[in-house]
Design an enzyme around this catalytic site. Structure first.
Site, PDB file in Angstrom:
ATOM      1  CB  SER A 165      -7.175   3.436  -2.416  1.00  0.00           C
ATOM      2  OG  SER A 165      -7.474   4.707  -2.174  1.00  0.00           O
ATOM      3  CE1 TYR A 223      -3.767   2.233   0.176  1.00  0.00           C
ATOM      4  CE2 TYR A 223      -2.523   3.282   2.337  1.00  0.00           C
ATOM      5  CZ  TYR A 223      -3.688   3.380   1.184  1.00  0.00           C
ATOM      6  OH  TYR A 223      -4.394   4.391   1.108  1.00  0.00           O
ATOM      7  CG  ASP A 244     -14.351   5.488  -5.415  1.00  0.00           C
ATOM      8  OD1 ASP A 244     -14.322   6.491  -4.320  1.00  0.00           O
ATOM      9  OD2 ASP A 244     -13.414   4.791  -5.359  1.00  0.00           O
ATOM     10  CG  HIS A 254     -12.435   4.321  -1.895  1.00  0.00           C
ATOM     11  ND1 HIS A 254     -11.809   4.417  -3.099  1.00  0.00           N
ATOM     12  CD2 HIS A 254     -11.457   3.821  -0.938  1.00  0.00           C
ATOM     13  CE1 HIS A 254     -10.748   4.529  -2.914  1.00  0.00           C
ATOM     14  NE2 HIS A 254     -10.237   4.191  -1.693  1.00  0.00           N
TER      15      HIS A 254
END
Length: 722
Positions: free
Chosen positions: A581, A500, A664, A696
């Protein structure tokens, strides 16, 4: 970002997806890390006028949705047509809807606990409650509080549950948050638990990105779109008002006003253990990581002496607890400390209030969860990305620390704490160890097992290892490997690498039946990289990847990829990567800076056009993370890596899978749309899936979640296992 603290939930909503990724590489000679300065200069879509796909930024435009539906049709035809997809979908649905899942219970006043539950019968979900004794029996007598499927059907609405906030101590009057299709924007409606119905004439607030707190039964503090110029550039509220029962919301009284340039502002009510409100603190988020805190008083809002880089974590024994994210020598505080201020001293004279150190983490430690019980502060303390649990007590002598014994070498998560007693719900898990749920007594330091998740896949043939790679600048980067015990290290293992790398979000060990059954059981390897930008070693680990240092985050990821190739765990032909994301941005950079290193890339609800990200969705709120492309000096380093501008003809990119959602309203679907359209334009094949309802998380319900997982692992299987 889910949080156990009272910190403003709009700002701290998890940017990270729950999805994870695995990577496989095969026998290619190691190439040097391609840093942004070494790349060819971006020449595509450098201005609005030269961006041919800017029209895709209208999320609901018929033209954009028609384009998305055509891409969906292609993807479904390619990935859903064979028996593999049907098997994986069945397995994913079995895992997602099993009744053997552990309920995510929360304390709800007295001896009551509640959870929100979804299964094959309650696809949207049911809010339900039982007593803690009944729950401990193993066969709880659940009582339905609210059936969301029934509400959605009756109202012909696409409601998605976004939680509820109930008034202490009775917890019988609640404000329910309902989202249209999974958006961050929600409708607020007051609900009576005892009567099991929405309150006639109760508090109701129309759809908006909004944040609120109960003060008493007749008063809410609320920030929302008040009409006119009352939302920040990021689309969040910065005006807080006190709203009285029985009055129209338009008549609410303003108590705080931030600035349009802020990220957001939101209220927090501090209460004593019996539910009596003691104070209201307003968080004014100047940037995503810089906050000013104000105490509401009869003479107005008074600023508190908290460091600009800090976050509110709890309230116990009259102490306001914060996490410090910068050195403050004059107060004896270091970056990464937990510190406290006495509320009475703050109310008397904030300028004279002094901080006390609650807990100081070592360089290989970080806090990843803080919650208050009646008289204790519980902290999930991670050491080398492995969790422990600490209980802290405050008295006239200061803070004292005790350890609470928990299982080793996995994650420790504080799911809920009861501020009316010393009870807390804590879960533990590992990559191969099913989740266990514990009832912890924070005062006694004891624990009782409540639930043990049955094994959702056969882990007997696998092993978990932790290794360290060395990044370009010499920094050691930890990563976990989940692999078969008898794996022959010849570079042939299909491997999925996940990371991430942003927003101080830590990637700690997890247990996933979907990943286990759809990937590990079938011979796949999972690698999870703890790269900079995350929170695995506290604020310093995050700060090391901010703004102009973003390339270090990417270099860390490439270092792990090279390490597993060099060790012959896998090879580029067998290496796939996944991220969502901010992790989707990482995937975009990986495919543009190192297309030769990966054979499969799953890009979930991504950021991609970093030159326009501040103008799309909630992007302006993340300037503190990435920088501002409207400032020439900051644009200079952003455009060196922005994936959208670096998609060039003539490059052998891997055939990627994009996933996004029309609904989203955080990371706008335009990022994925524009990237896919650019690939289409330059003749590069790809897969694309846009869910019209997912928000999302891109999965509004369990059926959609199973579909998305099946698509992902069908794609990964075709690319890495065939």
């Amino acid at each position: 970002m889910p949080t156990n603290s009272p910190t403003h939930p709009i700002i701290r909503t998890a940017v990270a997806l729950a999805a994870l990724a695995l990577a496989a590489c095969q026998g290619l000679e190691r190439a040097p890390s391609v840093t942004a300065p070494a790349q060819a200069a971006a020449t595509f879509a450098m201005t609005d006028a030269t961006d041919p796909y800017i029209w895709m930024e209208d999320a609901d435009s018929p033209r954009a949705i028609d384009w998305a539906r055509k891409q969906n049709a292609h993807t479904f035809a390619a990935l859903e047509s064979g028996p593999l997809y049907q098997k994986l979908y069945k397995d994913a649905l079995t895992v997602s809807t099993t009744r053997d899942r552990i309920p995510a219970i929360r304390f709800a006043g007295g001896d009551t606990v509640r959870d929100f539950w979804q299964d094959e019968k309650s696809v949207r979900g049911v809010w339900r409650e039982t007593s803690i004794e009944s729950y401990r029996s193993g066969s709880p007598a659940w009582q339905t509080v609210l059936d969301l499927d029934a509400v959605a059907t009756a109202e012909k609405a696409n409601w998605v549950w976004k939680g509820a906030q109930c008034l202490p101590p009775a917890m019988q009057r609640c404000i329910v948050k309902l989202s249209d299709g999974g958006k961050d924007a929600v409708t607020l409606r007051e609900y009576d638990i005892a009567a099991k119905r929405f309150v006639d004439g109760g508090f109701v607030a129309a759809e908006s990105k909004q944040d609120f707190e109960w003060w008493d039964a007749d008063t809410l503090y609320i920030g929302r779109d008040w009409g006119g110029d009352t939302l920040t550039t990021s689309g969040y509220p910065y005006v807080i008002k006190a709203w009285k029962r029985g009055t129209p919301i338009e008549s609410a009284h303003e108590v705080f006003r931030g600035k349009k340039s802020d990220v957001a502002a939101g209220p927090t009510v501090l209460r004593d253990p019996d539910g009596r409100p003691r104070a209201v603190i307003v968080e004014q988020a100047v940037t995503y990581f810089e906050e000013r805190y104000f105490l509401l008083t009869p003479r107005g809002a008074v600023q508190l002496p908290f460091p600009l880089r800090s976050s509110l974590k709890g309230f116990v024994d009259g102490q306001v607890v914060i996490e410090v994210k910068q050195d403050v020598p004059e107060q004896g505080l270091l970056e990464g400390d937990l510190a406290s201020f006495d509320l009475a001293a703050l109310q008397a004279d904030p300028a004279k209030a002094r901080a006390s150190v609650v807990l100081r983490a070592a360089r290989n430690e970080a806090f990843d969860g803080v919650a208050a019980t009646r008289g204790r502060l519980l902290v999930a303390l991670y050491r080398d990305v492995k969790g422990t649990l600490v209980s802290l007590r405050h008295d006239a002598r200061g803070w004292t620390r005790e350890s609470v014994a928990m299982p080793d070498d996995g994650s420790v998560d504080i799911e809920a704490a009861d501020d009316a007693s010393e009870r807390a719900i804590v879960t533990t898990r590992g990559f191969l160890t099913p989740t266990e749920q514990w009832l912890v007594d924070a005062a006694k330091g004891t624990r009782i097992k409540l639930r043990n998740l049955p094994a959702q896949f056969d882990a007997s043939r696998d092993v978990v290892e932790q290794h360290w790679a060395v990044s370009r600048d010499g920094t050691r980067i930890p990563y976990f490997v989940v692999r078969p015990k008898d794996l022959v290290m010849n570079g042939s293992a299909p491997t999925l690498l996940y990371a991430y790398g942003g927003f101080q979000v830590s990637e700690t060990p997890f247990y996933s039946g979907v990943f286990g059954r759809l990937w590990l059981e079938r011979g796949g390897v999972l690698v999870v990289a703890n790269i900079r930008g995350g929170g695995e070693f506290g604020p310093r680990w995050h700060r090391a990847g901010l703004k102009e240092n973003r390339q270090k985050v990417f270099d860390d990821f490439f270092a792990v990829a090279h390490a597993i190739v060099d060790d012959k765990l896998t090879s580029p032909r067998r290496l796939g990567i996944m991220g969502g994301s901010n992790g989707g941005l990482l995937m975009g950079v990986a495919m543009t800076q190192h297309p030769e290193l990966f054979h499969a890339v799953v890009i979930q609800v991504p950021l991609f056009d970093m030159l326009r990200y501040t103008k799309i969705g909630a992007g302006a709120s993340w300037i503190g993370e990435y920088g501002d492309p409207s400032i020439p000096a900051e644009r200079a380093y952003i455009e060196k890596y922005s994936p959208y501008q670096h998609l060039m003809p003539g490059v052998a990119y891997p055939e990627v899978l994009f996933e996004t959602s029309t609904k989203d309203d955080r990371v706008h679907p335009a990022h994925a749309r524009k990237a896919a359209a650019r690939l289409e334009d330059i003749g590069v094949p790809f897969y694309y899936y846009e869910n019209v309802d997912g928000g999302h998380g891109a999965d509004a319900n369990l059926l959609e979640r199973a579909k998305r997982s099946a698509l992902e692992f069908t794609y990964l299987s075709k690319k890495l296992m065939d």
